[in-house]
Scaffold this motif. Structure first.
Motif: not given
Ligand code: ATP
Ligand code: MG
Lengths: 367, 291
Positions: A16, A19, A21, A40-42, A44-47, A56, A162, A195
């Motif tokens: 993105f 960065i 992700a 941990p949060s952020g 990249g799990k959700t991505t 995506e 989650e 997480h």
């Molecule tokens: N649409 C987007 N545009 C820009 N950055 C994004 C986007 N989606 C996710 N990110 C960034 O990508 C990184 C990973 O995000 P992601 O949502 O996959 O984390 P996560 O592991 O699911 O976290 P959480 O436990 O908080 O849900 C983060 O730094 C987030 O800010």
């Protein structure tokens, strides 16, 4: 056991802006397994999950589901279904209409839909709620509707982001067990994002631990807990003591480190280490021994004199913090296997003791 | 006992505060809304005198005229028709526009909304005159066509020009409520729909449109109401070639000699009937979602 993979990620990168992700992730998720993405949060799990669902697309790398490359397949044609973290139930539809949505999109006959919806609601014990709106349900009930709505389509893979995150502790525990037994029953591959390490350990067949877009380790819950291959995983999963030093001796699958304050400790090496390399010894609080100075085992090669500093009795365990020297403390957990009120059976603050870190219970890790 | 008395005292005070708060608004509504309405209603059943004076004699004749004489009834139907058309066109143009704006990053959203509102900075009449300049026989469009060697078009003083002016003027009133509804809409639901096998088109019809219906309904009412009574646009852009309800009412009250207030009032009441029906439909379609 079949050898096909339900989902394969090959060198998947998702950027993105500048960065990453998700950063060169490769995974092979086996058919029928309960696979967790933990981190941990952020991280990249959700991505990662959203790329499998098709919301995506990878910046590079490829995603394959049951042998089919997904690069050009939009989400509505993928053989996967998702349980969203916020459930994403349709507020303008009833519970039954929500559950029926997927079958309606497949243009199934009306009576087949009705029958399968009834069955799906029974399966999640919501038969009496068919005509309610989502907002008239509790969080746990909404969660089960989301589950029924996804499972009714008999997806090849179920993605869960989650799904228990918004629920209170007790309900969470109940649903963990329910979800796990449901997965066994239906035999569908689950990819589960969390997480919460305890949740991942309880439920998963295998876990991928992620940090900053990278997968650090993939393994069974036991492997992840007992043989973390790097400092981050050892730290993230459970509690551990870290003692930093330099590798001074290096065997086939064990190594010895020395700390600046002169302690020498030995542990297993899940990954090879080089002499002279900075490393940490990681040992879990329940795997270290705290002995009285006169104890016969106190003569162990890796015994360290210590003094008890803090003692917290928490019922099943007693958690003891001991001081090794001016700069260093160490945590030991002892199980309270005896039922006694005798004060002498428990450690007291200020008491001298000997700490033993058995090399088979410790790990020498780099990074 | 004392508790009851206290409770009663509290309720009495609450009532007094409520009355104090409501009185100015109620007075305003009675004076400037209910009263004129009653006057118009009464007039519509009176007889018109030979010199445009009101003869206090009850008659249904005005309503009979309205529904039987084609000049009036056609204007009535024409007004309903152009209002429906304007509303539908505003909807078809406004929904995608609102959707586009809502999907932009927050900073751009503000800018785009601002652009939608900018026309309000200029008086409506001035803007309609500007359209005259654009559409006239030697106006901007035709000059451009001529310089390209193309034959000129008759644009001004057509019903098309009226429709154009109406859509132009009312579009923001459609965009804003739909924007507000879309802003509240959780777009994860579109992903959920896609996840369950819905193409974009089906997800729109099954999820997004039903959930933003209150915005659509509000926008439609906001566009329809002023359009059905309008007379300025059809006069300035349509060249007053055909009569709409608004033109007739205006003429009957102000321009015809002698004026005919009772018939004008009957027409105004007939117009209100349509609006009433519309507003009933509006409440029918929105109460459930708004709860
Ligand atoms: N649409 C987007 N545009 C820009 N950055 C994004 C986007 N989606 C996710 N990110 C960034 O990508 C990184 C990973 O995000 P992601 O949502 O996959 O984390 P996560 O592991 O699911 O976290 P959480 O436990 O908080 O849900 C983060 O730094 C987030 O800010
Ligand atoms: Mg997430």
């Amino acid at each position: 056991m079949s050898t096909t993979n339900a989902v394969e990620l090959r060198n998947v990168v998702k950027r993105f802006g500048d960065i990453a992700a998700v950063d060169h992730v490769s995974l092979e998720i086996r058919d029928g397994e309960f696979f967790s993405l933990l981190g941990p949060s952020g991280c990249g799990k959700t991505t990662t999950l959203r790329m499998i669902a098709g919301f995506e697309y990878p910046s590079s790398g490829s995603i394959v589901i049951h042998g089919r490359e997904m690069a050009t397949i939009p989400p509505h044609r993928r053989p996967v279904n998702t349980v969203f973290q916020s459930y994403a139930l349709f507020p303008h539809l009833t519970v039954a209409q929500n559950v029926a949505f997927g079958l309606e999109m497949q243009r199934r006959p009306k009576d087949e839909i009705a029958a399968r919806v009834r069955e799906a609601l029974e399966q999640v014990r919501l038969s009496g709620f068919a005509d309610r709106r989502p907002r008239q349900l509790s969080g746990g009930q909404q969660q089960r509707v989301a589950l029924a709505r996804a499972l009714i389509n008999q997806p090849e893979v179920l993605l869960l982001d989650e799904p228990l995150g918004a629920l209170d502790q007790k309900l969470r525990k109940e649903l963990q067990i329910e979800l796990k037994s449901l997965q066994r029953r239906v035999g569908i591959t689950f990819v589960f994002v969390t997480h919460d390490q305890e949740e991942a350990l309880t439920m998963s067949d295998r876990i991928a631990v992620m940090s900053q877009g990278k997968v650090l380790q993939i393994g069974s819950p036991t492997e992840i807990y007992e043989r973390p291959t790097c400092r981050f995983v050892a730290d993230f999963i459970g509690e551990t003591n870290f003692i930093a030093g330099k590798v001074i001796e290096n065997g086939a699958n064990a190594a010895t480190i020395e700390t600046p304050d002169g302690l020498r400790l030995r542990g297993l090496t899940p990954r090879p280490v080089r002499v002279g390399e900075p490393a940490v010894l990681s040992i879990r609080p329940e795997k270290a021994l705290l002995l009285a100075p006169g104890d016969a085992r106190a003569g162990h090669a890796f015994a360290i004199p210590a003094r008890v500093e803090l003692v917290s009795y928490i019922g099943s365990d007693t958690r003891i913090t001991v001081r090794l020297n001016d700069q260093r403390t160490f945590d030991v957990w002892e199980q309270n296997t005896l039922s006694t009120l005798d004060r002498d059976a428990y450690w007291q603050p200020g008491e001298p003791a000997v700490l033993v870190c058995p090399p088979d219970n410790a790990l020498v890790l780099t990074e | 006992m004392t508790l009851n008395a206290l409770e009663r005292e509290r309720q009495r005070r609450e009532r007094r505060t409520l009355a104090a708060l409501l009185t100015p608004g109620l007075l305003w509504l009675i004076l400037f809304f209910a009263l004129p309405l009653v006057i118009i209603l009464v007039y519509s059943f009176m007889t018109n005198g030979p010199r445009g004076n009101i003869v206090w004699q009850f008659t249904l004749g005005n309503y009979v005229d309205l529904f039987t004489r084609s000049i009036y009834f056609n204007a009535y139907l024409r007004s309903i028709w152009i209002s429906v058309l304007t509303t539908v066109i505003c909807l078809v143009l406004g929904y995608p526009l609102a959707l586009f704006i809502v999907r932009q990053p927050p900073r751009w959203r503000t800018v785009l909304l601002f652009l939608v509102l900018i026309p309000f900075w200029t008086n409506f009449l001035v803007r309609i005159y500007a359209w005259q300049i654009i559409l006239a026989n030697n106006g901007l469009i035709n000059s451009a066509l001529r310089s390209l060697g193309l034959p000129p078009l008759t644009l001004l003083n057509t019903e098309g020009a009226t429709l154009l002016g109406l859509v132009y003027g009312e579009l923001p009133f459609m965009v804003l409520p739909i924007y507000a509804a879309l802003d509240r809409f959780d777009f994860t639901l579109m992903e959920a729909a896609a996840d369950l096998g819905a193409s974009k088109r089906r997800a729109f019809w099954r999820v997004m449109l039903p959930m933003t219906m209150p915005g659509v309904a509000a926008g439609s009412v906001l566009v329809f109401i002023p359009t059905i009574g309008q007379f300025v646009v059809s006069e300035l852009l349509g060249g007053a070639k055909v009569d709409y309800l608004g033109n007739l009412i205006q003429r009957l009250f102000l321009r015809s000699n002698p004026p005919n207030w009772p018939l004008g009032s009957a027409m105004a009441m007939a117009m209100m009937l349509v609006l009433l029906a519309l507003i009933l439909i509006y409440f029918r379609t929105t109460t459930e979602e708004d709860r």
